[in-house]
Motif scaffolding. Sequence first.
Motif, PDB file in Angstrom:
ATOM      1  N   SER A  54     -13.738  -1.287  -7.107  1.00 26.46           N
ATOM      2  CA  SER A  54     -12.351  -0.961  -7.429  1.00 26.46           C
ATOM      3  C   SER A  54     -11.811  -1.971  -8.431  1.00 26.46           C
ATOM      4  O   SER A  54     -12.396  -3.044  -8.647  1.00 26.46           O
ATOM      5  CB  SER A  54     -11.489  -0.962  -6.167  1.00 26.46           C
ATOM      6  N   LEU A  55     -10.667  -1.635  -9.037  1.00 27.52           N
ATOM      7  CA  LEU A  55     -10.035  -2.525 -10.011  1.00 27.52           C
ATOM      8  C   LEU A  55      -9.698  -3.881  -9.395  1.00 27.52           C
ATOM      9  O   LEU A  55      -9.758  -4.915 -10.061  1.00 27.52           O
ATOM     10  CB  LEU A  55      -8.764  -1.867 -10.549  1.00 27.52           C
ATOM     11  N   SER A  56      -9.364  -3.881  -8.116  1.00 28.52           N
ATOM     12  CA  SER A  56      -8.979  -5.132  -7.450  1.00 28.52           C
ATOM     13  C   SER A  56     -10.149  -6.100  -7.294  1.00 28.52           C
ATOM     14  O   SER A  56      -9.953  -7.291  -7.032  1.00 28.52           O
ATOM     15  CB  SER A  56      -8.364  -4.836  -6.077  1.00 28.52           C
ATOM     16  N   ASP A  57     -11.379  -5.597  -7.458  1.00 24.34           N
ATOM     17  CA  ASP A  57     -12.559  -6.461  -7.347  1.00 24.34           C
ATOM     18  C   ASP A  57     -12.859  -7.206  -8.647  1.00 24.34           C
ATOM     19  O   ASP A  57     -13.742  -8.062  -8.677  1.00 24.34           O
ATOM     20  CB  ASP A  57     -13.796  -5.629  -6.970  1.00 24.34           C
ATOM     21  N   MET A  58     -12.137  -6.893  -9.717  1.00 21.98           N
ATOM     22  CA  MET A  58     -12.428  -7.481 -11.021  1.00 21.98           C
ATOM     23  C   MET A  58     -11.665  -8.779 -11.227  1.00 21.98           C
ATOM     24  O   MET A  58     -10.563  -8.956 -10.706  1.00 21.98           O
ATOM     25  CB  MET A  58     -12.038  -6.509 -12.141  1.00 21.98           C
ATOM     26  N   ASN A  59     -12.265  -9.654 -12.031  1.00 17.90           N
ATOM     27  CA  ASN A  59     -11.531 -10.840 -12.454  1.00 17.90           C
ATOM     28  C   ASN A  59     -10.760 -10.500 -13.737  1.00 17.90           C
ATOM     29  O   ASN A  59     -10.895  -9.406 -14.298  1.00 17.90           O
ATOM     30  CB  ASN A  59     -12.463 -12.041 -12.654  1.00 17.90           C
ATOM     31  N   LEU A  60      -9.947 -11.442 -14.214  1.00 16.79           N
ATOM     32  CA  LEU A  60      -9.091 -11.186 -15.371  1.00 16.79           C
ATOM     33  C   LEU A  60      -9.896 -10.897 -16.635  1.00 16.79           C
ATOM     34  O   LEU A  60      -9.510 -10.056 -17.449  1.00 16.79           O
ATOM     35  CB  LEU A  60      -8.173 -12.387 -15.605  1.00 16.79           C
ATOM     36  N   LEU A  61     -11.022 -11.596 -16.807  1.00 17.62           N
ATOM     37  CA  LEU A  61     -11.851 -11.392 -17.999  1.00 17.62           C
ATOM     38  C   LEU A  61     -12.423  -9.975 -18.027  1.00 17.62           C
ATOM     39  O   LEU A  61     -12.403  -9.298 -19.060  1.00 17.62           O
ATOM     40  CB  LEU A  61     -12.979 -12.419 -18.038  1.00 17.62           C
ATOM     41  N   GLN A  62     -12.932  -9.515 -16.886  1.00 21.37           N
ATOM     42  CA  GLN A  62     -13.496  -8.172 -16.804  1.00 21.37           C
ATOM     43  C   GLN A  62     -12.418  -7.100 -17.048  1.00 21.37           C
ATOM     44  O   GLN A  62     -12.625  -6.157 -17.816  1.00 21.37           O
ATOM     45  CB  GLN A  62     -14.140  -7.958 -15.431  1.00 21.37           C
ATOM     46  N   ALA A  63     -11.274  -7.269 -16.394  1.00 19.61           N
ATOM     47  CA  ALA A  63     -10.185  -6.312 -16.575  1.00 19.61           C
ATOM     48  C   ALA A  63      -9.708  -6.311 -18.028  1.00 19.61           C
ATOM     49  O   ALA A  63      -9.390  -5.248 -18.591  1.00 19.61           O
ATOM     50  CB  ALA A  63      -9.033  -6.650 -15.632  1.00 19.61           C
TER      51      ALA A  63
END
Length: 198
Positions: A54-63
């Motif tokens: 899910s989007l919540s599993d991503m860090n800022l760089l990935q997002a």
Amino acid sequence: MLKKSSLLWIMPLLLVSVSCTQLKQMANFTKCQFRMSSVQNTNLAGVNVQQIKSLSDMNLLQAGKLTAAYASGTMPLSLTINVDAQNPNDATAAMNKMEWILLIEGKEIVTGTLNDRISIAPSGGTATIPVQINADLRKIMAKNSMDENINLGLGLVGAGNKPSPKLSLKIKPSIMIGSLTVPYPGYITLSTNFGTGS
């Protein structure tokens, strides 16, 4: 020693024999049991999302990478679907080419062709056929929002790296007889369980 006239008679017979063998191998291939066994190397816009659910599993760089890709008008998706083929016949099964169609949520996403010869041993022999997928979700799913496209890309891999129910794959094997390509009539639809498809 055979005379030239004798060779002229034998050559067509040899060609017929080879052709029959190749046709039999393709007929055996279409009787094989198939399944999509696993998904590997799932990458969305330069981000490895194989284990991201899910989007919540991503860090800022990935997002940030995904947001920038979407804003630029592209969201490339790449993954490998491993197809297992099991041969229940008492003779070798083989193909020379395999056309494929990838569908996500029932929508045709991308098509391709695998041009490698695949040979499967008889009596339960199994071969794994890797199908490399490359598509641009931003262009194919143009009506989707950014979050919808990202969630679509993240939802393709289930537990244990199994394909999610969103994914389906259709294949059409062919075999070469001389310079002639003989395709199987129609596509075989694969699931995650062994079956002959539909």
